[in-house]
Design a protein around this motif. Structure first.
Motif, PDB file in Angstrom:
ATOM      1  N   GLU A 113      36.393 -27.817  -5.027  1.00 15.68           N
ATOM      2  CA  GLU A 113      35.041 -28.368  -5.003  1.00 15.68           C
ATOM      3  C   GLU A 113      34.689 -28.946  -6.366  1.00 15.68           C
ATOM      4  O   GLU A 113      35.199 -28.500  -7.383  1.00 15.68           O
ATOM      5  CB  GLU A 113      34.014 -27.257  -4.702  1.00 15.68           C
ATOM      6  N   THR A 114      33.790 -29.917  -6.369  1.00 17.45           N
ATOM      7  CA  THR A 114      33.283 -30.440  -7.630  1.00 17.45           C
ATOM      8  C   THR A 114      32.344 -29.399  -8.238  1.00 17.45           C
ATOM      9  O   THR A 114      31.478 -28.866  -7.542  1.00 17.45           O
ATOM     10  CB  THR A 114      32.515 -31.755  -7.389  1.00 17.45           C
ATOM     11  N   ILE A 115      32.553 -29.097  -9.526  1.00 17.53           N
ATOM     12  CA  ILE A 115      31.773 -28.042 -10.175  1.00 17.53           C
ATOM     13  C   ILE A 115      30.331 -28.500 -10.401  1.00 17.53           C
ATOM     14  O   ILE A 115      30.079 -29.590 -10.901  1.00 17.53           O
ATOM     15  CB  ILE A 115      32.447 -27.625 -11.504  1.00 17.53           C
ATOM     16  N   SER A 116      29.375 -27.636  -9.978  1.00  9.52           N
ATOM     17  CA  SER A 116      27.951 -27.918 -10.175  1.00  9.52           C
ATOM     18  C   SER A 116      27.218 -26.590 -10.309  1.00  9.52           C
ATOM     19  O   SER A 116      27.855 -25.538 -10.389  1.00  9.52           O
ATOM     20  CB  SER A 116      27.409 -28.693  -8.967  1.00  9.52           C
ATOM     21  N   ALA A 117      25.884 -26.630 -10.310  1.00 18.80           N
ATOM     22  CA  ALA A 117      25.100 -25.394 -10.403  1.00 18.80           C
ATOM     23  C   ALA A 117      25.313 -24.512  -9.177  1.00 18.80           C
ATOM     24  O   ALA A 117      25.122 -23.304  -9.219  1.00 18.80           O
ATOM     25  CB  ALA A 117      23.622 -25.723 -10.572  1.00 18.80           C
ATOM     26  N   PHE A 146      36.393 -21.780  -8.229  1.00 18.60           N
ATOM     27  CA  PHE A 146      36.758 -20.425  -7.810  1.00 18.60           C
ATOM     28  C   PHE A 146      35.494 -19.574  -7.753  1.00 18.60           C
ATOM     29  O   PHE A 146      34.512 -19.877  -8.428  1.00 18.60           O
ATOM     30  CB  PHE A 146      37.810 -19.779  -8.730  1.00 18.60           C
ATOM     31  N   PHE A 147      35.511 -18.570  -6.931  1.00 15.87           N
ATOM     32  CA  PHE A 147      34.419 -17.595  -6.904  1.00 15.87           C
ATOM     33  C   PHE A 147      34.967 -16.259  -6.424  1.00 15.87           C
ATOM     34  O   PHE A 147      36.182 -16.113  -6.249  1.00 15.87           O
ATOM     35  CB  PHE A 147      33.232 -18.098  -6.057  1.00 15.87           C
ATOM     36  N   HIS A 148      34.091 -15.285  -6.264  1.00 19.36           N
ATOM     37  CA  HIS A 148      34.560 -13.929  -5.940  1.00 19.36           C
ATOM     38  C   HIS A 148      33.951 -13.441  -4.640  1.00 19.36           C
ATOM     39  O   HIS A 148      32.803 -13.736  -4.349  1.00 19.36           O
ATOM     40  CB  HIS A 148      34.240 -12.979  -7.101  1.00 19.36           C
ATOM     41  N   GLN A 149      34.764 -12.718  -3.915  1.00 16.74           N
ATOM     42  CA  GLN A 149      34.386 -12.283  -2.573  1.00 16.74           C
ATOM     43  C   GLN A 149      34.629 -10.803  -2.412  1.00 16.74           C
ATOM     44  O   GLN A 149      35.520 -10.245  -3.062  1.00 16.74           O
ATOM     45  CB  GLN A 149      35.331 -12.965  -1.578  1.00 16.74           C
ATOM     46  N   VAL A 150      33.836 -10.183  -1.557  1.00 14.04           N
ATOM     47  CA  VAL A 150      34.253  -8.898  -0.999  1.00 14.04           C
ATOM     48  C   VAL A 150      34.255  -9.076   0.510  1.00 14.04           C
ATOM     49  O   VAL A 150      33.252  -9.511   1.088  1.00 14.04           O
ATOM     50  CB  VAL A 150      33.299  -7.746  -1.383  1.00 14.04           C
ATOM     51  N   GLU A 151      35.389  -8.833   1.134  1.00 11.85           N
ATOM     52  CA  GLU A 151      35.435  -8.820   2.583  1.00 11.85           C
ATOM     53  C   GLU A 151      35.630  -7.390   3.039  1.00 11.85           C
ATOM     54  O   GLU A 151      36.111  -6.534   2.272  1.00 11.85           O
ATOM     55  CB  GLU A 151      36.585  -9.696   3.107  1.00 11.85           C
ATOM     56  N   GLN A 179      41.045 -31.530   0.655  1.00 12.30           N
ATOM     57  CA  GLN A 179      39.799 -31.539  -0.117  1.00 12.30           C
ATOM     58  C   GLN A 179      39.282 -30.126  -0.431  1.00 12.30           C
ATOM     59  O   GLN A 179      38.596 -29.910  -1.389  1.00 12.30           O
ATOM     60  CB  GLN A 179      38.712 -32.295   0.648  1.00 12.30           C
ATOM     61  N   ASP A 180      39.604 -29.181   0.449  1.00 16.20           N
ATOM     62  CA  ASP A 180      39.034 -27.845   0.279  1.00 16.20           C
ATOM     63  C   ASP A 180      40.009 -26.841  -0.307  1.00 16.20           C
ATOM     64  O   ASP A 180      39.601 -25.853  -0.899  1.00 16.20           O
ATOM     65  CB  ASP A 180      38.547 -27.294   1.625  1.00 16.20           C
ATOM     66  N   THR A 181      41.308 -27.074  -0.097  1.00 12.58           N
ATOM     67  CA  THR A 181      42.296 -26.068  -0.476  1.00 12.58           C
ATOM     68  C   THR A 181      43.210 -26.596  -1.576  1.00 12.58           C
ATOM     69  O   THR A 181      43.623 -27.749  -1.542  1.00 12.58           O
ATOM     70  CB  THR A 181      43.154 -25.697   0.762  1.00 12.58           C
ATOM     71  N   PHE A 182      43.511 -25.733  -2.543  1.00  7.84           N
ATOM     72  CA  PHE A 182      44.494 -26.084  -3.579  1.00  7.84           C
ATOM     73  C   PHE A 182      45.888 -25.710  -3.061  1.00  7.84           C
ATOM     74  O   PHE A 182      46.182 -24.530  -2.876  1.00  7.84           O
ATOM     75  CB  PHE A 182      44.233 -25.304  -4.864  1.00  7.84           C
ATOM     76  N   TYR A 183      46.714 -26.726  -2.809  1.00  7.42           N
ATOM     77  CA  TYR A 183      48.110 -26.466  -2.417  1.00  7.42           C
ATOM     78  C   TYR A 183      48.984 -26.551  -3.655  1.00  7.42           C
ATOM     79  O   TYR A 183      48.686 -27.286  -4.600  1.00  7.42           O
ATOM     80  CB  TYR A 183      48.566 -27.475  -1.370  1.00  7.42           C
ATOM     81  N   ASP A 221      22.226 -20.787 -11.993  1.00  5.17           N
ATOM     82  CA  ASP A 221      23.340 -21.722 -12.202  1.00  5.17           C
ATOM     83  C   ASP A 221      24.663 -20.963 -12.201  1.00  5.17           C
ATOM     84  O   ASP A 221      24.912 -20.124 -13.067  1.00  5.17           O
ATOM     85  CB  ASP A 221      23.151 -22.462 -13.537  1.00  5.17           C
ATOM     86  N   LEU A 222      25.508 -21.283 -11.220  1.00  6.04           N
ATOM     87  CA  LEU A 222      26.818 -20.634 -11.061  1.00  6.04           C
ATOM     88  C   LEU A 222      27.704 -20.750 -12.296  1.00  6.04           C
ATOM     89  O   LEU A 222      28.530 -19.892 -12.555  1.00  6.04           O
ATOM     90  CB  LEU A 222      27.563 -21.336  -9.913  1.00  6.04           C
ATOM     91  N   ARG A 223      27.515 -21.838 -13.040  1.00  2.71           N
ATOM     92  CA  ARG A 223      28.425 -22.097 -14.163  1.00  2.71           C
ATOM     93  C   ARG A 223      28.298 -21.044 -15.261  1.00  2.71           C
ATOM     94  O   ARG A 223      29.217 -20.821 -16.034  1.00  2.71           O
ATOM     95  CB  ARG A 223      28.171 -23.509 -14.731  1.00  2.71           C
ATOM     96  N   LEU A 224      27.124 -20.375 -15.325  1.00  2.63           N
ATOM     97  CA  LEU A 224      26.925 -19.327 -16.341  1.00  2.63           C
ATOM     98  C   LEU A 224      27.978 -18.223 -16.217  1.00  2.63           C
ATOM     99  O   LEU A 224      28.349 -17.596 -17.213  1.00  2.63           O
ATOM    100  CB  LEU A 224      25.523 -18.720 -16.190  1.00  2.63           C
ATOM    101  N   PHE A 225      28.470 -17.997 -15.012  1.00  5.39           N
ATOM    102  CA  PHE A 225      29.429 -16.910 -14.786  1.00  5.39           C
ATOM    103  C   PHE A 225      30.787 -17.165 -15.418  1.00  5.39           C
ATOM    104  O   PHE A 225      31.537 -16.236 -15.671  1.00  5.39           O
ATOM    105  CB  PHE A 225      29.626 -16.668 -13.279  1.00  5.39           C
ATOM    106  N   SER A 226      31.119 -18.435 -15.647  1.00  5.09           N
ATOM    107  CA  SER A 226      32.466 -18.713 -16.162  1.00  5.09           C
ATOM    108  C   SER A 226      32.471 -19.347 -17.543  1.00  5.09           C
ATOM    109  O   SER A 226      33.524 -19.700 -18.058  1.00  5.09           O
ATOM    110  CB  SER A 226      33.240 -19.574 -15.171  1.00  5.09           C
TER     111      SER A 226
END
Ligand code: 2NL
Length: 344
Positions: free
Chosen positions: A199-203, A208-213, A155-159, A325-330
């Motif tokens: 994940e189901t796309i919503s606000a 996908f998203f972006h990270q800095v570790e 459910q969480d990971t794309f294999y 709204d997160l969707r604005l980014f893509s």
């Protein structure tokens, strides 16, 4: 002699009738009449065949012809370059203003990523990147995520269909694992990049998203180093007045683990919608690298310690620019994207 004089007269007529119509024909004319193997040179060579008593007369006629041919060439050339300079040969109006070249703007995610990286660079961190398609070991096992951990769930990971050992990375920790495996210590890196979650796309969620570790490993690295580093970071990003607090948390790859909150930028801690009336907003997770993670990568956990942290760039960008709204980014709507400008 008479033949040659007739020839000269014929050439003169020919030249007089010529019309200038371009640089190429001008050059052709120069080569034919005035070049080193040209007609004028050849006529001068006839001099030796002229009887001595007529040399003076012939010489004068020949010189006249040479001057005539050269003058024609000069005026023809002047006419041509004059036409080029004034633009008379085309209908282009050179006084019109140029067509504007619209400048693009950077994507807000790129702006905030660059800002984050520049702060950590000033602290001596270097930037490291790695693959988005990763194997199970670098994404999960090395990070102390047990076989049955829910994050590994379908459910969480794309294999990948071709090989269930391959997946789209769920964080950029895989880059840090690869860096640790190289065995060169100390390590002080930040790893920006795109990560994927099923994940189901919503606000509030996207696939996908972006990270800095970040990762810092050396002898004697402590939790105090972690706190000071992250405090400096948020002060640089949000301003000197920002306050921080740490709440205990749990990640399989850090021990102890914490979540860091900053005082709400919108209401200054008084309570509003953004901070859900708590005065605080969560901005990252962090902790001391779990000794098992160090050992998994061949690092002696008795000698070395380290801290690590991870943050979502979208989350910080939404806070900074009050985007809801997160969707604005893509979606790549230029009316949204055009609003962002910066030197970074
Ligand atoms: C979050 C929390 C975190 C890390 C990431 C990390 C990486 C290695 C070892 C240990 Cl290789 N830790 N990364 C540690 C703590 C938290 O991310 O909320 N990210 C969006």
């Amino acid at each position: 002699m008479e033949n040659v004089l007739e020839q000269i007269a014929a050439y003169k007529e020919e030249i007089a009738a010529l019309q200038p119509n371009g640089a190429a024909s001008l050059e052709e004319y120069r080569i034919r009449f005035l070049g080193t193997k040209g007609i004028v040179k050849a006529l001068f060579a006839e001099m030796k065949n002229v009887p001595a008593d007529r040399k003076k007369e012939f010489g004068a006629i020949l010189n006249d012809f040479k001057v005539f041919a050269e003058e024609r060439y000069d005026s023809w050339k002047a006419a041509l370059s004059g036409a080029e300079e004034s633009g008379a040969a085309s209908d282009t109006d050179l006084t019109l203003p140029g067509d504007p070249l619209p400048l693009g703007s950077r994507h807000p995610i790129s702006l905030v990523r660059n800002e984050i990286l520049s702060i950590f660079r000033r602290l001596g961190f270097s930037v490291s990147e790695g693959p988005e398609i990763e194997d199970d070991w670098h994404n999960f096992s090395a990070l102390n995520l047990p076989e049955n951990h829910p994050a590994r769930d379908m459910q969480d990971t794309f294999y990948l269909n071709q090989n269930p050992d391959w997946l789209l990375r769920t964080h950029t920790s895989n880059v840090q694992i690869r860096e640790m495996q190289k065995g060169k210590l100390p390590i002080r890196i930040v790893t920006p990049g795109r990560v994927y979650r099923n994940e189901t796309i919503s606000a509030r969620a996207h696939c996908f998203f972006h990270q800095v570790e970040g990762l810092y490993i050396d002898e004697h690295v402590s939790f105090a180093d972690l706190k000071q580093t992250l405090y400096f970071f948020v002060q640089e990003l949000f301003g000197r007045d920002v306050k921080i607090r740490f709440r205990p948390s749990y990640f399989p790859f850090t021990e102890p683990s914490a979540e860091m909150d900053i005082s709400c930028l919108l209401c200054n801690g008084k309570g509003c919608n953004v901070c859900k009336h708590t005065g605080w907003v969560e901005i990252l997770g962090c902790g001391m690298v779990h000794p098992q993670v160090l050992e998994n990568c061949g690092i002696d956990s008795n000698k070395y310690t380290g801290f690590a942290f991870g943050m979502g760039i979208e989350r910080i960008t939404m806070l900074k620019y009050q985007i809801n709204d997160l969707r604005l980014f893509s979606e790549n709507d230029v009316r949204f994207l055009q609003q962002f400008t910066s030197s970074l």
